[in-house]
Enzyme design. Sequence first.
Site, PDB file in Angstrom:
ATOM      1  N   ASP A 250       0.848  -1.191   0.000  1.00  0.00           N
ATOM      2  CA  ASP A 250       0.000   0.000   0.000  1.00  0.00           C
ATOM      3  C   ASP A 250       0.886   1.245   0.000  1.00  0.00           C
ATOM      4  OD1 ASP A 250      -2.927   1.064   0.556  1.00  0.00           O
ATOM      5  OD2 ASP A 250      -1.570   2.218   1.852  1.00  0.00           O
ATOM      6  N   ASN A 258      -1.753  12.861  -4.173  1.00  0.00           N
ATOM      7  CA  ASN A 258      -2.637  13.344  -5.235  1.00  0.00           C
ATOM      8  C   ASN A 258      -3.048  14.790  -4.994  1.00  0.00           C
ATOM      9  OD1 ASN A 258      -2.894  11.333  -7.186  1.00  0.00           O
ATOM     10  ND2 ASN A 258      -4.406  10.204  -6.003  1.00  0.00           N
ATOM     11  N   HIS A 263      -3.633  14.580  -9.843  1.00  0.00           N
ATOM     12  CA  HIS A 263      -3.905  13.185 -10.228  1.00  0.00           C
ATOM     13  C   HIS A 263      -2.979  12.671 -11.327  1.00  0.00           C
ATOM     14  CE1 HIS A 263      -7.355  12.370  -7.662  1.00  0.00           C
ATOM     15  NE2 HIS A 263      -7.746  13.627  -7.885  1.00  0.00           N
ATOM     16  N   ASP A 267      -1.153   9.179 -11.021  1.00  0.00           N
ATOM     17  CA  ASP A 267      -1.199   8.097 -12.012  1.00  0.00           C
ATOM     18  C   ASP A 267       0.212   7.666 -12.397  1.00  0.00           C
ATOM     19  OD1 ASP A 267      -3.927   8.240 -11.946  1.00  0.00           O
ATOM     20  OD2 ASP A 267      -4.135   9.336 -13.838  1.00  0.00           O
ATOM     21  N   GLU A 294      -4.550   2.461  -4.484  1.00  0.00           N
ATOM     22  CA  GLU A 294      -3.098   2.506  -4.346  1.00  0.00           C
ATOM     23  C   GLU A 294      -2.543   1.211  -3.756  1.00  0.00           C
ATOM     24  OE1 GLU A 294      -4.745   4.557  -0.603  1.00  0.00           O
ATOM     25  OE2 GLU A 294      -5.286   4.261  -2.692  1.00  0.00           O
TER      26      GLU A 294
END
Length: 388
Positions: A250, A258, A263, A267, A294
């Site tokens: 994780d 983010n 974002h 990504d 994530e």
Amino acid sequence: MAAWPAILRQAYADHRQAAVRSELRYQQTIGLAITLLSIVLDMVAVPENFVRGAVLRAGLVIPVAIVAIVFARQMKLAHLKLAVGFTLIAFAAIVVHLAGFADAATATRYTMSTTFLLALALILLPFRREELIAFAIAYCTAVLMVGAVPPALPTMIMLEHTVMTVLIGGAALVIALRHQEVAARAFLYGLRDRMTRAELEQNVRVLRELSESDALTGLANRRSFRSGFDARFVAGTRPPGLSVTLMMIDLDHFKRFNDDFGHPAGDQALRSVGRCLEASLGEVGGIVARFGGEEFIAAFHSSSVTDAACVAEQVRLAIGALEIPVRQSPGQRITTSIGLASTGPEASVDLNELTARADRALYRAKRDGRNCVVVSERIELRVDRLVG
């Protein structure tokens, strides 16, 4: 077909070429057999001119037919068509010539046979449109000219012969041309079907890939991971003395990442981590997938809990060393928390049970401050699995 693009016309010609050559050879073989049988028929119908007919056929029809049959594969297709067309025209001209020596009834039967031969030839010959028209004109011209020269056919028989040749030959030509249009349309439909099938198969492959992989990272998705896990670690043969280890990964504070960098940067971080996990787990023969958001999941064989923890620690360090490009600023770093769970070397494998245990270990890693590895066996006090 005249309106077709050149590449399509060439494709149709290539499609037909092998079949045309085979058909012409077969038809020429049948024609040769009929020619030989007609010599026997002349012995009954026109015995006084039997030799004349045999010599004419032996000189004009039979040699060309034999050459066409024997060398059909070596001859140019245009030459093969010319040979077949010539033997038909020569055969019909000889029949009309012999009819000029026969009585009225025999002459009528002979001339009618050439008319029906024309009809069959136009319907069966695998010629192109312009070739069929040229053949029909040449055939009619030859038989009508032969019927008009000495020994000429009687006027009434000649008239009947001319009318029947034009009517039946014209009707057969229309049918043959129509048949060619249908064959060309069938070729187009078949081509369309093949293209549609190929496109459908491509779409199915794309959909399968999409259904089995994560669109963002390119890793396997959860569903595909289960299939791969079952094939590799459940149904597959486990090396002696090795355990199956499940790793839950994780990314720490990913929502904040983010929020801070946007974002697109998030990504990019997921894609970079995915490539890193593929490389790291590939070295130990493991499999990896995006679990959701994530979170990532991985599985591999390990010789002990310590060995599994070492692999996880290497993964944690590799991810921590990544530099995530963010706008114009220097690469940003991201850390990860990892939870591990393993089976015993001889124990059965249950993905759901391993996932639950690894998830509990991951939760402990987050609670303990993140950016660390927690082994399920150590928080569960599984002494039997800690050995080694």
